[in-house]
Design a protein around this motif. Sequence first.
Motif: not given
Length: 294
Positions: A168-189
């Motif tokens: 969240w500290e770098v949300q301006g640079s965070l791509l949505l696909e990264v969040v999705w990949q973290l979710h489907i790879q069971n790192v962070v939902s």
Amino acid sequence: MSDSQVEGAASTSGLGSRKRRWTELLAGRVKRQMCGPGTEQKLQESAVHLLRRHLNLNDLLLEVEGAPRKTLCLNQLIDPEACTNLSSSLIGSALRDQASRLGVPVAVLSSRLVASSITQICVSDGESSHRVLLSAEQRKKLSSLLEVAQYLLAHSMFSRFSLCQELWEVQGSLLLEVVWQLHIQNVVSFQELLESHADTQATVAWLFRNLCLLCEEMEASPYNDIARAMLSDLVQMFVLRGFQKNSDLRRNVEPEQMGQLAFVVLQRMLIFALEALAAGMQDGSPQHKVVKCW
């Protein structure tokens, strides 16, 4: 010296003076806390706070010198391209060693390093403010990084909560696909990440912006299958959580944060689509692409 002065020394230097080293910053806090109860716990909390405020993590890791092989491993983890040539167990061993030298929990250091690598991946392909999808090269780097993160999770060397805070500290640079990949790879939902942000309005704004960008980007993207899978997973989650039956509501108990957030995001997307339709849209315009996809 006040705490604010100590923290400022971690990232700035005075006229004609060099930056305070990590060991000096901690030493100053040790002197102030030596006689107090719970000294070790307080010192670790101070170390964690300083770690999170340190602007250049790579410089910090170089400063806290360890065995050459292990120091090299940690510096390479900051560079996702080099990380692909290292085993997860070797990285884990290096992390334990450096966390011990820094005086911070290994899970906190691991999360900070993974977040730093994610940020580098997101910005490595030029301008990211108008994109939500990774390039093929970025996706390859992220896949290697997530393998390391999964290893660290399996060996209790990783903090999901700390990673959420860092992202969240770098949300301006965070791509949505990264969040999705973290979710489907069971790192962070999705739910863990979204609920970890204290500012619900900011979370809704971030989601709305990225959903619009995803819909706008989908038609022309060479990764249409990935984009559709992302949208499908997100919509399914929002509908399930936003409209789930909750017996607590009948007892005048506040609904859970995720349910509220999901409902507001769906409502905002619906209002956007209705207003765009009412105003009239040109075929091929960004608004037309978003409404057509949604």
